[in-house]
Write a protein that holds these residues in place. Structure first.
Motif, short mmCIF file in Angstrom:
data_model
loop_
_atom_site.label_atom_id
_atom_site.label_comp_id
_atom_site.label_asym_id
_atom_site.label_seq_id
_atom_site.Cartn_x
_atom_site.Cartn_y
_atom_site.Cartn_z
N ASP A 28 0.84 -1.21 0.00
CA ASP A 28 0.00 0.00 0.00
C ASP A 28 0.86 1.25 0.00
N HIS A 29 1.98 1.23 0.72
CA HIS A 29 2.84 2.41 0.81
C HIS A 29 3.63 2.63 -0.48
N VAL A 30 4.04 1.52 -1.13
CA VAL A 30 4.81 1.66 -2.36
C VAL A 30 3.99 2.31 -3.47
N SER A 31 2.69 2.08 -3.43
CA SER A 31 1.83 2.63 -4.48
C SER A 31 1.62 4.12 -4.37
N LEU A 32 1.99 4.70 -3.21
CA LEU A 32 1.83 6.14 -3.03
C LEU A 32 2.78 6.90 -3.92
N ASN A 33 2.38 8.10 -4.32
CA ASN A 33 3.25 8.94 -5.14
C ASN A 33 4.49 9.30 -4.36
N PHE A 34 5.65 9.11 -4.96
CA PHE A 34 6.91 9.38 -4.28
C PHE A 34 7.25 10.86 -4.38
N SER A 35 7.56 11.48 -3.23
CA SER A 35 7.93 12.90 -3.19
C SER A 35 9.34 13.04 -2.66
N PRO A 36 10.29 13.50 -3.49
CA PRO A 36 11.68 13.65 -3.03
C PRO A 36 11.78 14.57 -1.81
N VAL A 37 10.99 15.64 -1.80
CA VAL A 37 11.05 16.59 -0.68
C VAL A 37 10.57 15.93 0.61
N LEU A 38 9.44 15.21 0.50
CA LEU A 38 8.91 14.54 1.69
C LEU A 38 9.85 13.44 2.14
N ASN A 39 10.45 12.73 1.19
CA ASN A 39 11.41 11.68 1.50
C ASN A 39 12.60 12.24 2.27
N LEU A 40 13.14 13.35 1.79
CA LEU A 40 14.28 13.98 2.47
C LEU A 40 13.89 14.47 3.86
N THR A 41 12.68 15.00 3.98
CA THR A 41 12.20 15.48 5.28
C THR A 41 12.12 14.34 6.28
N TYR A 42 11.57 13.20 5.86
CA TYR A 42 11.48 12.04 6.74
C TYR A 42 12.86 11.56 7.17
N ILE A 43 13.81 11.53 6.23
CA ILE A 43 15.16 11.06 6.55
C ILE A 43 15.83 11.99 7.55
N VAL A 44 15.71 13.30 7.35
CA VAL A 44 16.31 14.27 8.26
C VAL A 44 15.70 14.14 9.66
N ILE A 45 14.36 14.03 9.71
CA ILE A 45 13.69 13.89 11.01
C ILE A 45 14.15 12.62 11.72
N SER A 46 14.25 11.52 10.96
CA SER A 46 14.67 10.25 11.57
C SER A 46 16.09 10.34 12.09
N LEU A 47 16.99 10.98 11.33
CA LEU A 47 18.37 11.11 11.78
C LEU A 47 18.47 11.92 13.07
N ILE A 48 17.68 12.98 13.16
CA ILE A 48 17.67 13.81 14.38
C ILE A 48 17.19 12.99 15.58
N ILE A 49 16.10 12.23 15.36
CA ILE A 49 15.54 11.42 16.46
C ILE A 49 16.53 10.36 16.92
N TRP A 50 17.12 9.61 15.98
CA TRP A 50 18.04 8.54 16.35
C TRP A 50 19.31 9.08 16.99
N LEU A 51 19.81 10.21 16.50
CA LEU A 51 20.99 10.81 17.11
C LEU A 51 20.71 11.23 18.54
N PHE A 52 19.54 11.82 18.77
CA PHE A 52 19.15 12.20 20.13
C PHE A 52 19.08 10.98 21.04
#
Length: 319
Positions: free
Chosen positions: A31-55
């Motif tokens: 279901d998630h793969v079928s969603l439209n891929f957004s490079p901006v949203l993808n980068l946002t998720y990665i940055v947020i995840s890196l901040i959370i895991w580093l903390f």
């Protein structure tokens, strides 16, 4: 009881922060793969995840590895600048006998004057290397050293007490942090090989596992830790406040339960050392079996903050 509850909730946390999010995502991945891929949203998720895991990595590293060395430094400071107090042993408990060296791991309750010369009681657990001498039986007096800063940890030690870092315990702590880092690295590595880190949903394990870990850390740090072990501010007040006798106005249950133990709210009235009258409340988790023995009226000893008299604790219930 407290340790058992922490182990249970720790295992509960590990399941819902690791296995559960991954299972949910893998079952609905199509279901998630079928969603439209957004490079901006993808980068946002990665940055947020890196901040959370580093903390989270820094949080566990500080609390599991740095804090013991920080406490050891405070012990060294107490040994050189500590305030001497005479303490009386009012209770003794054998926690564990170590037959290899004929040593006892014990906990004693001590009665002594705090930094404001108000008599308080507190517990101290340590290794008695010479149990045959019976130095710590109930009724004996011992010398202790108070830390001059009531916010420091530990607040006091036995005079001439030798302390050292628990090597085996520290190895377990280092292993726990190492395994946590391995989990984070493995999580990123696995999903990079699977999808190239294409994150199109908030439910992706790279971000959702981090959110769940962060949520549990915040709940433990700001709620569970205070309810189970007492607020650090209460402990500070125990060592810096002034004792006074207060009149009980009302005692009631708040409705909050922790491990089937109720939280009780005490409302009291007292006069401070300047003669001013104050009404203050104090909330505390109380053993269910002790409720019937709580005084419903009359007087009770409190310790209050001279700079903020509304801030009180009831030392009888603090330990």
């Amino acid at each position: 009881m407290k340790i058992g509850a922490l182990v249970f909730w720790g295992l509960f946390m590990l399941f819902f922060c690791t296995v559960f999010p991954i299972l949910i995502y893998e079952q609905t991945k199509g279901d998630h793969v079928s969603l439209n891929f957004s490079p901006v949203l993808n980068l946002t998720y990665i940055v947020i995840s890196l901040i959370i895991w580093l903390f989270l990595i820094l949080y566990f590293f500080y609390n599991l590895i740095v804090t013991p060395f920080k406490n050891r430094k405070n012990v060294t400071l107490i040994q050189s600048k500590g305030i001497v107090r005479k303490a009386k042993i009012t209770a003794y408990q054998l926690i564990k006998f170590l037959p290899k060296n004929n040593e006892n791991y014990i906990e004693i309750t001590l009665s002594f004057e705090n930094l404001n010369h108000s008599r308080i009681e507190d517990q101290l657990a340590f290794l008695d290397t010479k149990p045959a001498e019976k130095r710590f039986v109930v009724g004996n007096n011992v010398d202790i050293l108070l830390h001059p800063d009531p916010k420091a940890n530990p607040h006091f030690i036995l005079a001439k007490q030798n302390t050292k870092i628990n090597t085996s315990g520290m190895m377990y702590r280092i292993l726990a942090v190492f395994l946590f880092v391995c989990f984070v690295v493995g999580l990123y590595g696995y999903y990079y090989l699977q999808t190239g880190w294409h994150i199109s949903t908030f439910m992706h394990p790279i971000i959702f596992c981090g959110i769940m870990f962060l949520l549990y850390v915040l709940i433990y740090h700001f709620l569970i830790k205070n309810l189970m072990f007492g607020k650090s501010a209460d402990k500070n007040l125990l060592y810096s406040g002034r004792k006074m006798v207060a009149e009980i106005i009302n005692i009631s249950q708040t409705g909050l339960m922790v491990n089937d133990q109720p939280q009780i709210m005490f409302q009291v009235s007292f006069q401070d050392n300047k003669g001013a009258t104050h009404i203050a409340t104090y909330k505390k988790i109380v053993n269910l079996l002790d409720i019937s023995s709580l005084p419903k009226q009359g007087s009770i000893e409190i310790i209050y903050n001279e700079n903020n008299p509304q801030n009180i604790i009831i030392p009888k219930l603090f330990s």
